[in-house]
Design an enzyme around this catalytic site. Structure first.
Site, PDB file in Angstrom:
ATOM      1  N   HIS A 393       0.800  -1.222   0.000  1.00 26.91           N
ATOM      2  CA  HIS A 393       0.000   0.000   0.000  1.00 26.91           C
ATOM      3  C   HIS A 393       0.833   1.272   0.000  1.00 26.91           C
ATOM      4  O   HIS A 393       0.284   2.353   0.210  1.00 26.91           O
ATOM      5  CB  HIS A 393      -0.911   0.045   1.224  1.00 26.91           C
ATOM      6  CG  HIS A 393      -1.949  -1.029   1.266  1.00 26.91           C
ATOM      7  ND1 HIS A 393      -3.233  -0.854   0.812  1.00 26.91           N
ATOM      8  CD2 HIS A 393      -1.882  -2.311   1.701  1.00 26.91           C
ATOM      9  CE1 HIS A 393      -3.923  -1.970   0.988  1.00 26.91           C
ATOM     10  NE2 HIS A 393      -3.118  -2.884   1.521  1.00 26.91           N
ATOM     11  N   LYS A 584      -8.680  13.618   4.715  1.00 25.36           N
ATOM     12  CA  LYS A 584      -7.776  12.448   4.680  1.00 25.36           C
ATOM     13  C   LYS A 584      -6.782  12.637   5.807  1.00 25.36           C
ATOM     14  O   LYS A 584      -6.766  13.701   6.437  1.00 25.36           O
ATOM     15  CB  LYS A 584      -7.048  12.367   3.336  1.00 25.36           C
ATOM     16  CG  LYS A 584      -6.486  13.724   2.867  1.00 25.36           C
ATOM     17  CD  LYS A 584      -5.838  13.654   1.498  1.00 25.36           C
ATOM     18  CE  LYS A 584      -6.792  13.773   0.356  1.00 25.36           C
ATOM     19  NZ  LYS A 584      -6.888  12.564  -0.446  1.00 25.36           N
ATOM     20  N   ARG A 585      -5.948  11.614   6.081  1.00 27.11           N
ATOM     21  CA  ARG A 585      -4.914  11.795   7.089  1.00 27.11           C
ATOM     22  C   ARG A 585      -4.031  12.981   6.738  1.00 27.11           C
ATOM     23  O   ARG A 585      -3.820  13.280   5.558  1.00 27.11           O
ATOM     24  CB  ARG A 585      -4.070  10.516   7.212  1.00 27.11           C
ATOM     25  CG  ARG A 585      -4.794   9.393   7.899  1.00 27.11           C
ATOM     26  CD  ARG A 585      -5.254   9.777   9.291  1.00 27.11           C
ATOM     27  NE  ARG A 585      -4.100   9.938  10.169  1.00 27.11           N
ATOM     28  CZ  ARG A 585      -3.642   8.995  10.985  1.00 27.11           C
ATOM     29  NH1 ARG A 585      -4.227   7.814  11.059  1.00 27.11           N
ATOM     30  NH2 ARG A 585      -2.582   9.225  11.743  1.00 27.11           N
ATOM     31  N   LYS A 590       0.402  14.605   1.060  1.00 22.38           N
ATOM     32  CA  LYS A 590      -0.987  14.810   0.618  1.00 22.38           C
ATOM     33  C   LYS A 590      -1.279  16.289   0.370  1.00 22.38           C
ATOM     34  O   LYS A 590      -2.293  16.638  -0.232  1.00 22.38           O
ATOM     35  CB  LYS A 590      -1.963  14.245   1.651  1.00 22.38           C
ATOM     36  CG  LYS A 590      -1.875  12.721   1.800  1.00 22.38           C
ATOM     37  CD  LYS A 590      -2.871  12.217   2.839  1.00 22.38           C
ATOM     38  CE  LYS A 590      -2.693  10.757   3.205  1.00 22.38           C
ATOM     39  NZ  LYS A 590      -3.370   9.822   2.288  1.00 22.38           N
ATOM     40  N   THR A 690      -8.760   6.366  -1.668  1.00 25.93           N
ATOM     41  CA  THR A 690     -10.093   5.773  -1.807  1.00 25.93           C
ATOM     42  C   THR A 690     -11.167   6.821  -1.518  1.00 25.93           C
ATOM     43  O   THR A 690     -12.288   6.706  -1.997  1.00 25.93           O
ATOM     44  CB  THR A 690     -10.280   4.571  -0.865  1.00 25.93           C
ATOM     45  OG1 THR A 690      -9.791   4.937   0.435  1.00 25.93           O
ATOM     46  CG2 THR A 690      -9.523   3.368  -1.359  1.00 25.93           C
ATOM     47  N   LYS A 694     -15.008   7.795  -3.232  1.00 20.07           N
ATOM     48  CA  LYS A 694     -16.268   8.098  -2.537  1.00 20.07           C
ATOM     49  C   LYS A 694     -16.838   9.411  -3.040  1.00 20.07           C
ATOM     50  O   LYS A 694     -18.044   9.535  -3.285  1.00 20.07           O
ATOM     51  CB  LYS A 694     -16.039   8.170  -1.015  1.00 20.07           C
ATOM     52  CG  LYS A 694     -15.651   6.832  -0.412  1.00 20.07           C
ATOM     53  CD  LYS A 694     -15.056   6.953   0.990  1.00 20.07           C
ATOM     54  CE  LYS A 694     -14.291   5.681   1.329  1.00 20.07           C
ATOM     55  NZ  LYS A 694     -13.394   5.828   2.479  1.00 20.07           N
TER      56      LYS A 694
HETATM   57  C1  26Q Z   1       3.275   0.242  10.487  1.00 24.49           C
HETATM   58  C2  26Q Z   1       4.196  -0.116  11.462  1.00 24.49           C
HETATM   59  C3  26Q Z   1       4.097   0.430  12.742  1.00 24.49           C
HETATM   60  C4  26Q Z   1       3.055   1.293  13.035  1.00 24.49           C
HETATM   61  C5  26Q Z   1       2.137   1.642  12.055  1.00 24.49           C
HETATM   62  C6  26Q Z   1       2.254   1.122  10.772  1.00 24.49           C
HETATM   63  C7  26Q Z   1       1.274   1.504   9.728  1.00 24.49           C
HETATM   64  C8  26Q Z   1      -0.073   1.566  10.006  1.00 24.49           C
HETATM   65  C9  26Q Z   1      -0.975   1.932   9.024  1.00 24.49           C
HETATM   66  C10 26Q Z   1       1.693   1.793   8.437  1.00 24.49           C
HETATM   67  C11 26Q Z   1       0.785   2.166   7.459  1.00 24.49           C
HETATM   68  C12 26Q Z   1      -0.565   2.226   7.752  1.00 24.49           C
HETATM   69  C13 26Q Z   1      -1.591   2.613   6.762  1.00 24.49           C
HETATM   70  C14 26Q Z   1      -1.339   2.878   5.506  1.00 24.49           C
HETATM   71  C15 26Q Z   1      -2.393   3.310   4.587  1.00 24.49           C
HETATM   72  O1  26Q Z   1      -3.523   3.571   4.986  1.00 24.49           O
HETATM   73  N1  26Q Z   1      -2.095   3.391   3.294  1.00 24.49           N
HETATM   74  C16 26Q Z   1      -3.085   3.801   2.328  1.00 24.49           C
HETATM   75  O2  26Q Z   1      -3.734   2.629   1.855  1.00 24.49           O
HETATM   76  C17 26Q Z   1      -4.838   2.958   1.029  1.00 24.49           C
HETATM   77  C18 26Q Z   1      -5.544   1.660   0.663  1.00 24.49           C
HETATM   78  O3  26Q Z   1      -4.786   0.942  -0.265  1.00 24.49           O
HETATM   79  C19 26Q Z   1      -4.378   3.725  -0.196  1.00 24.49           C
HETATM   80  O4  26Q Z   1      -5.515   4.136  -0.912  1.00 24.49           O
HETATM   81  C20 26Q Z   1      -3.561   4.955   0.209  1.00 24.49           C
HETATM   82  O5  26Q Z   1      -3.002   5.557  -0.941  1.00 24.49           O
HETATM   83  C21 26Q Z   1      -2.450   4.531   1.161  1.00 24.49           C
HETATM   84  O6  26Q Z   1      -1.761   5.680   1.624  1.00 24.49           O
END
Ligand code: 26Q
Length: 850
Positions: A393, A584-585, A590, A690, A694
């Site tokens: 991702h 978004k985050r 972004k 995503t 929406k």
């Molecule tokens: C990893 C290790 C330790 C702590 C936290 C994490 C961690 C947690 C969540 C790393 C990444 C995430 C989330 C990532 C994320 O949401 N990525 C998004 O995924 C979406 C679905 O595929 C995409 O549409 C977005 O582009 C992407 O940024």
């Protein structure tokens, strides 16, 4: 037989750990379990059910009716009507489907469940009527539910949409995740700064979960590995002196749309094992025993609120291994209910890894098969590499997960040995396939060749998986050409694309009832399951009367959003304004800053006497608590918003709001109301997005860069219906060399004026240092996000937006065409793609009458 198998499973839980259940299983004659009359779903039956739950299950009196208990009584009544189907689906999946997918994810961002369940079971009319008889409304009752916020953002919400689509397509897919006691933090804004509060989402109980202690298992941590020689001379590795933690599953139902299927999301909760405490008690260490219990229960205490990896936190590693070990043990347990060996296991399973977070599944499945079930390395490896599939991702190098060898070795000594062995064999394979390419070997190694070696989780996932996919066409191409080029050279057939989607049920049908009834009137009732039918709107895009209805729906939705904004911020906005939204985050890539700079540009223009179309800019999103720059950007937005919103001269032309505490439920109000969707990431950084889908589905027009799934949205709607701007991925790489933002600013009077306004202290509000820090970062030649490089083109594109907006029929046409062409962004399509290329599942057949 069944009983036997359970008690002989991998990590048997003693009877003492299973209160009541072990005995119960011996004597129950199962026949009566299925001998039940289906519950009534007419309004009388539903009203009676609500009243019964309110008084009998919850023991409440209507005089003291806390709103929350009303919600609970309604939710329990709906849940009752899912139970039989849930049992039937589970039985069909465990016993009669030839193949099954387990979706392993550290996050499932489910949001609220009641409205979704009511609609998927088609109870909305009768339940709504019954509640009205009780003086309640279904909508108000639904809003009493707390969001299940067990995810950060895109990746977690994607998992939730996948589950909805799988259930609706009758695909046998089980979600496996963690039952965090505290989900994503709640955000408030104090003097413009983000403040985090704990999300104690379980405090009033969670109606939708079913605890299943009888299915508990044990997860090992710590200890050491002992080598012993077996009778046949082979060496056996025994992981001993471990600190064990008990994993207890809580099942959450996932109802399909109008098809009788109820799939399962199984969330693991960590608790102490009983004998762990016992040994401490025997040694007289009461407080130590309690402390140990604490450590065990801590594992699922809190979701890590970072959506880029937070490296090096041992608790996060414990969480990941806990998820993976419990889930794989569960799959093996279910398999052994019906099978005596592992022949056929690989053909019957797929484990889809949601990013690298569960990639310890690779060594853990090896460990379980070798150590616990006595298979050989080669048999185990053959199974593992036929069942694992990995979804990536992110392309951001800083977000790629790595764990120090030392940390994994100390916490998980036996899995660490297995990773080392996998890597040794992998490097041998690479040496043979790519002789002499030493640089590549080092780059590809699972364990880095550094002085302080780390395990590269993405490499572990790739080496162990038969399928590796990105989440949008551009992203998958960049993975193959960039990040994973070496692996693509070695195993080209493993790489594929699966463009993300969103479920049209939550994200159109249920969150936008006005549009739903217009679509029902126009298309009939089948479009929800056959979203391609939205294309039938294309000929209506210029139809005057249809346009009028379309605009009416949008206006009502904007009214609802205005109300939410007023409640949370006190700011009133006019629904005639252009609703310009970025939610978004919070992340530098972004570029929320870009939207904010545009708002300031419009403001300065208005002050200079230039006219602009009335616009309401809405920004919302959470920043990771430790991400200083993202938090500073929130403060900057709030400072700018304060200046703009207090200025009477521009009040009818411009409003800027940062809406606190963005979450799934907020998006359900926001996306139906947006006119303009801001998707402005630096090209090559957003894997997919995503939210963009929406908004499109709900008739917003996108202003965006050629990044992630924007590329495919543009392709679907055509350039007349999309405001494209900015550098492409190739441009971005070129622009970095010799990047001089100061020259770009000097060459454009709009930019000069903008930055002068910031330099004048106009938006400082006593925080000049913080504001300068953010603005200087954008002006620095080292700015990785190239904000200034894209700014002139962005301002031009926004001017085009305004011109188009002033032409109401022209804009409405664009809006309609966005919805009309959005079908390919349904997760129904995404799930069909996964199923066709990766999972190869047959759909679930429920027994007749089920
Ligand atoms: C990893 C290790 C330790 C702590 C936290 C994490 C961690 C947690 C969540 C790393 C990444 C995430 C989330 C990532 C994320 O949401 N990525 C998004 O995924 C979406 C679905 O595929 C995409 O549409 C977005 O582009 C992407 O940024």
């Amino acid at each position: 037989m069944r009983q036997d198998k359970i008690m002989n499973s991998t990590n048997p839980i003693t009877a003492a750990e299973l209160p009541g259940t072990a005995q119960a299983m011996v004597s129950v004659d199962a026949a009566w379990v299925h001998d039940q009359m289906p519950l009534g779903t007419d309004r009388d039956a539903l009203r009676q059910a609500v009243v019964d739950h309110f008084t009998r299950t919850l023991g409440r009196d209507i005089d003291y009716a806390a709103a929350h208990y009303l919600y609970k009584a309604v939710a329990l009544s709906v849940r009752d009507r899912m139970m039989e189907r849930w049992l039937a689906t589970r039985q069909a999946v465990e016993s009669s489907v030839p193949r099954h997918t387990c979706y392993l994810s550290m996050e499932f961002l489910m949001g609220r469940a009641l409205r979704n369940a009511v609609h998927n079971l088609n109870l909305q009319d009768e339940l709504g009527a019954s509640l009205e008889e009780l003086g309640l409304t279904l909508e108000k009752t639904e809003q009493l539910e707390t969001d299940a916020g067990l995810g950060n953002g895109g990746l977690g919400r994607l998992a939730a949409c996948f589950l909805d689509s799988c259930a609706s397509l009758a695909l046998p897919v089980t979600g496996y995740g963690l039952r965090y006691r505290y989900g994503m933090f709640r955000q408030s804004i104090d003097k413009g700064f983000q403040v985090e509060r704990p999300d104690n989402w379980l405090s009033e109980g969670h109606v939708w979960e079913l605890e299943r202690p009888e299915l508990s298992c044990r997860v090992h941590f710590g200890g050491r590995v002992e080598l012993i020689r077996a009778l046949d001379g082979s060496v056996i590795h025994r992981w001993v002196d471990t600190d064990d933690v008990r994993a207890v599953p809580f099942d959450v139902p996932v109802p399909g749309y109008d098809n009788g299927i109820v799939n399962t999301l199984r969330l693991w909760n960590s608790t102490a094992t009983d004998e762990f405490n016992l040994s401490e008690f025997n040694a007289g260490g009461y407080t130590e025993a309690v402390a140990a219990k604490n450590a065990a229960e801590n594992i699922t205490m809190v979701l890590y609120p970072n959506d880029a990896s937070e490296n090096g936190k041992v608790l996060r590693l414990r969480q990941q291994y806990f998820l993976v070990s419990a889930s794989l043990q569960d799959a093996l347990r279910i398999w052994l209910l019906q099978n005596d060996d592992f022949v056929g296991f690989a053909d019957a399973h797929c484990f889809q890894l949601n990013d690298t977070h569960p990639s310890l599944a690779v060594p853990e499945l090896m460990r379980l098969l070798i150590d616990e079930h006595k298979l050989s390395w080669d048999e185990s490896w053959s199974i593992t590499t036929r069942v694992m599939a990995y979804t990536n991702h992110t392309l951001l190098p800083e977000a790629l997960e790595c764990w120090s060898l030392g940390m994994i070795g100390a916490l998980l000594p036996r899995p660490m040995e297995i990773i080392e062995e996998i890597n040794k064999r992998f490097l041998e394979e690479v040496s043979e396939a790519m002789p002499g390419q030493l640089q590549q070997h080092a780059e590809m190694s699972i364990i880095s060749f550094d002085a302080q070696p780390v395990v590269r989780m993405a490499h572990l996932a790739i080496v162990g998986s038969f399928s590796i996919n990105g989440v949008a066409a551009l992203h998958s191409k960049l993975l193959k050409e960039g990040l994973f080029a070496n692996f693509n050279a070695l195993w080209p057939t493993r790489f594929n694309n699966k463009t993300n989607g969103v479920t049209q049920r939550r994200w159109l049908a249920y969150c936008n009832p006005g549009m739903t009834s217009l679509l029902n009137d126009t298309l009939g009732l089948n479009w929800i399951s056959h979203l391609d039918q939205l294309e039938e709107l294309i000929p209506l895009a210029d139809d005057e009367s249809f346009q009028k209805q379309w605009v009416d729906v949008k206006r009502q939705n904007k009214q609802a959003l205005s109300q939410l904004v007023a409640e949370r911020t006190g700011i009133k906005v006019d629904t005639d304004m252009l609703f310009d939204v970025q939610v978004k985050r919070m992340h530098e890539y972004k570029r929320q800053l870009l939207c904010t700079l545009h708002a300031v540009h419009v403001y300065l223009d208005l002050l200079d006497g230039r006219d602009h179309a009335p616009r309401f800019v809405l920004i919302a999103g959470k920043a990771a608590p430790g991400y200083y720059m993202a938090k500073s950007i929130i403060k900057l937005i709030n400072n700018v918003a304060d200046v703009i919103n207090k200025d009477k001269r521009t009040a009818d032309r411009l409003k800027l709001v940062f809406l606190p505490d963005y979450n799934v439920s907020a998006m359900e109000v926001i996306c139906p109301a947006a006119d303009l969707s801001e998707q402005v990431s630096t090209a090559g950084k957003e894997a997919s997005g995503t939210g963009n889908m929406k908004f499109m589905m709900n008739g917003a027009v996108t202003i965006g860069t050629l990044d992630g799934a924007n590329v495919e949205i543009l392709d679907a709607v055509g350039s007349e219906n999309f405001f494209q701007f900015g550098l492409t991925v190739d441009d971005v790489d070129a622009a970095r060399k010799g990047y001089t933002p100061s020259a770009i600013i000097a060459a454009d009077s709009r930019l000069q004026r903008l930055f002068e306004a910031f330099d004048s202290g106009m938006f400082d509000a006593g925080e000049s240092e913080l504001i300068r820090h953010v603005i200087d970062a954008a002006r620095s030649p080292g700015d990785a996000w190239l904000t200034v490089a894209d700014l002139p083109d962005y301002l031009d594109a926004q001017e085009l937006v305004e011109m188009s907006w002033r032409d109401v029929p022209g804009w409405t046409r664009k809006s309609i065409l966005n919805t009309a062409n959005s079908a390919r962004f349904s997760t129904d399509r995404t799930m069909r793609d996964y199923n066709q290329d990766i999972w190869r599942l047959q759909s679930i057949e429920l027994p007749v009458g089920g």
